[in-house]
Write an enzyme that holds these catalytic residues in place. Structure first.
Site, PDB file in Angstrom:
ATOM      1  N   ALA A  51      -1.019  -7.486   1.255  1.00  0.00           N
ATOM      2  CA  ALA A  51      -1.571  -6.126   1.284  1.00  0.00           C
ATOM      3  C   ALA A  51      -0.750  -5.194   0.396  1.00  0.00           C
ATOM      4  O   ALA A  51      -1.306  -4.295  -0.243  1.00  0.00           O
ATOM      5  CB  ALA A  51      -1.607  -5.602   2.720  1.00  0.00           C
ATOM      6  N   GLY A  54      -1.905  -5.899  -2.976  1.00  0.00           N
ATOM      7  CA  GLY A  54      -3.314  -5.513  -3.023  1.00  0.00           C
ATOM      8  C   GLY A  54      -3.506  -4.014  -3.100  1.00  0.00           C
ATOM      9  O   GLY A  54      -4.405  -3.528  -3.793  1.00  0.00           O
ATOM     10  N   ASP A  55      -2.671  -3.266  -2.414  1.00  0.00           N
ATOM     11  CA  ASP A  55      -2.731  -1.803  -2.457  1.00  0.00           C
ATOM     12  C   ASP A  55      -2.519  -1.310  -3.888  1.00  0.00           C
ATOM     13  O   ASP A  55      -3.253  -0.448  -4.379  1.00  0.00           O
ATOM     14  CB  ASP A  55      -1.673  -1.217  -1.518  1.00  0.00           C
ATOM     15  CG  ASP A  55      -1.615   0.295  -1.578  1.00  0.00           C
ATOM     16  OD1 ASP A  55      -2.639   0.940  -1.309  1.00  0.00           O
ATOM     17  OD2 ASP A  55      -0.528   0.836  -1.895  1.00  0.00           O
ATOM     18  N   ALA A  56      -1.539  -1.873  -4.567  1.00  0.00           N
ATOM     19  CA  ALA A  56      -1.241  -1.467  -5.948  1.00  0.00           C
ATOM     20  C   ALA A  56      -2.375  -1.847  -6.893  1.00  0.00           C
ATOM     21  O   ALA A  56      -2.780  -1.056  -7.756  1.00  0.00           O
ATOM     22  CB  ALA A  56       0.073  -2.095  -6.408  1.00  0.00           C
TER      23      ALA A  56
END
Length: 159
Positions: A51, A54-56
């Site tokens: 995550a 994935g956030d970036a």
């Protein structure tokens, strides 16, 4: 913007769609990253680590989507913040769910179960869904970039 900057940018918005510019830019950068991660190492990563990346990647995708047409920085910021909020990410996850394979749904489940904190401003279920989306994006970024691109193109981002 100077006339020289305008000259450099002329024609680019006609030849590059947000999806193609995203794909080209990320392929260019991923070729230079020192990523030599095996499938077994990826399987051992915690959902929160997936995550995290994935956030970036999700925010980069959204930023690149809104890059054209050229706007003021404040406008870019407002558009991006509206898309990276947990509530919007939860909506995006729900819209993608029918398109996910059983293996991808398992990654989503792992991400949901890993999101155990008590967020201050958002319902915990929404936070879990947002973390699930970020986990899926991080996993696909590391394992199947074409599939990631395919799913991101299904998101309903509005100009």
């Amino acid at each position: 913007m100077t006339s020289q900057e305008k000259e450099l940018l002329d024609g680019q918005d006609e030849t590059l769609t947000p999806d193609s510019s995203w794909h080209q830019a990320l392929l260019a950068t991923t070729g230079t990253l020192p990523l030599d991660i095996s499938q077994s190492q990826i399987q051992q990563m915690s959902p929160l680590a997936l995550a995290y990346i994935g956030d970036a990647i999700y925010e980069l995708y959204v930023r690149m989507f809104y890059l054209l047409p050229i706007q003021q920085t404040k406008t870019y910021h407002c558009l991006v913040v509206a898309q990276v909020r947990a509530e919007t990410q939860a909506l995006h996850l729900r819209s993608l769910t029918p398109h996910l394979s059983p293996a991808e749904l398992e990654i989503v489940r792992r991400g949901r179960n890993a999101a155990s904190g008590r967020p201050k401003r958002v319902d915990p279920k929404i936070y879990q869904q947002a973390t699930s989306l970020e986990t899926l994006i991080g996993y696909l970024y590391l394992t199947d970039f074409p599939r990631l691109t395919e799913l991101l193109q299904k998101l309903h981002l509005e100009k």
